[in-house]
Design a protein around this motif. Sequence first.
Motif, PDB file in Angstrom:
ATOM      1  N   SER A  20     -25.966   8.568 -21.551  1.00 29.12           N
ATOM      2  CA  SER A  20     -24.726   8.182 -20.871  1.00 29.12           C
ATOM      3  C   SER A  20     -24.446   9.035 -19.633  1.00 29.12           C
ATOM      4  O   SER A  20     -23.623   8.665 -18.792  1.00 29.12           O
ATOM      5  CB  SER A  20     -23.549   8.266 -21.844  1.00 29.12           C
ATOM      6  OG  SER A  20     -23.399   9.587 -22.322  1.00 29.12           O
ATOM      7  N   ASP A  21     -25.121  10.182 -19.509  1.00 25.74           N
ATOM      8  CA  ASP A  21     -24.945  11.065 -18.357  1.00 25.74           C
ATOM      9  C   ASP A  21     -25.873  10.723 -17.194  1.00 25.74           C
ATOM     10  O   ASP A  21     -25.771  11.331 -16.128  1.00 25.74           O
ATOM     11  CB  ASP A  21     -25.178  12.526 -18.763  1.00 25.74           C
ATOM     12  CG  ASP A  21     -24.161  13.023 -19.765  1.00 25.74           C
ATOM     13  OD1 ASP A  21     -23.011  12.535 -19.743  1.00 25.74           O
ATOM     14  OD2 ASP A  21     -24.508  13.889 -20.579  1.00 25.74           O
ATOM     15  N   MET A  22     -26.766   9.769 -17.385  1.00 23.04           N
ATOM     16  CA  MET A  22     -27.744   9.444 -16.350  1.00 23.04           C
ATOM     17  C   MET A  22     -27.099   9.074 -15.013  1.00 23.04           C
ATOM     18  O   MET A  22     -27.578   9.531 -13.968  1.00 23.04           O
ATOM     19  CB  MET A  22     -28.687   8.339 -16.833  1.00 23.04           C
ATOM     20  CG  MET A  22     -29.879   8.128 -15.940  1.00 23.04           C
ATOM     21  SD  MET A  22     -30.919   9.611 -15.880  1.00 23.04           S
ATOM     22  CE  MET A  22     -32.199   9.071 -14.792  1.00 23.04           C
ATOM     23  N   PRO A  23     -26.000   8.305 -14.986  1.00 21.29           N
ATOM     24  CA  PRO A  23     -25.385   8.016 -13.677  1.00 21.29           C
ATOM     25  C   PRO A  23     -24.939   9.287 -12.944  1.00 21.29           C
ATOM     26  O   PRO A  23     -25.114   9.390 -11.728  1.00 21.29           O
ATOM     27  CB  PRO A  23     -24.186   7.125 -14.030  1.00 21.29           C
ATOM     28  CG  PRO A  23     -24.589   6.460 -15.306  1.00 21.29           C
ATOM     29  CD  PRO A  23     -25.371   7.511 -16.060  1.00 21.29           C
ATOM     30  N   SER A  24     -24.401  10.262 -13.657  1.00 23.85           N
ATOM     31  CA  SER A  24     -23.984  11.522 -13.032  1.00 23.85           C
ATOM     32  C   SER A  24     -25.186  12.321 -12.554  1.00 23.85           C
ATOM     33  O   SER A  24     -25.146  12.936 -11.478  1.00 23.85           O
ATOM     34  CB  SER A  24     -23.172  12.371 -14.009  1.00 23.85           C
ATOM     35  OG  SER A  24     -21.950  11.748 -14.296  1.00 23.85           O
ATOM     36  N   VAL A  25     -26.263  12.315 -13.340  1.00 19.24           N
ATOM     37  CA  VAL A  25     -27.481  13.029 -12.946  1.00 19.24           C
ATOM     38  C   VAL A  25     -28.064  12.390 -11.686  1.00 19.24           C
ATOM     39  O   VAL A  25     -28.398  13.093 -10.721  1.00 19.24           O
ATOM     40  CB  VAL A  25     -28.516  13.042 -14.092  1.00 19.24           C
ATOM     41  CG1 VAL A  25     -29.837  13.624 -13.630  1.00 19.24           C
ATOM     42  CG2 VAL A  25     -27.975  13.816 -15.292  1.00 19.24           C
ATOM     43  N   LYS A  26     -28.140  11.066 -11.664  1.00 20.35           N
ATOM     44  CA  LYS A  26     -28.666  10.370 -10.484  1.00 20.35           C
ATOM     45  C   LYS A  26     -27.810  10.640  -9.254  1.00 20.35           C
ATOM     46  O   LYS A  26     -28.334  10.888  -8.160  1.00 20.35           O
ATOM     47  CB  LYS A  26     -28.748   8.867 -10.745  1.00 20.35           C
ATOM     48  CG  LYS A  26     -29.886   8.474 -11.636  1.00 20.35           C
ATOM     49  CD  LYS A  26     -29.942   6.962 -11.794  1.00 20.35           C
ATOM     50  CE  LYS A  26     -31.114   6.542 -12.630  1.00 20.35           C
ATOM     51  NZ  LYS A  26     -31.215   5.077 -12.765  1.00 20.35           N
TER      52      LYS A  26
END
Length: 87
Positions: A20-26
Amino acid sequence: MTASLLALSTGHYSLEFEPSDMPSVKATILDQFGRPEIQQYGFSAEYRFGGSSFTFQGEWDEPCFISDSDSGDDILRTIYQVLSAER
């Protein structure tokens, strides 16, 4: 935001986070280092950004970026610091 920076036996680091954190990481990668080049290899991918290369693994709902260089370690530390500030 749940991210951790783990020291590996190789002397380098792995940045691990929730799917769920992938958008923030990207978004952090784009903001700090620009658009990555991505080469997919089955269950893993090679991401190139900030002048370094990283292995990305995302199976078993445990995505991570793995560094194999000192400059890559610095980049993962930067990403981790930005993500930690978002908590």
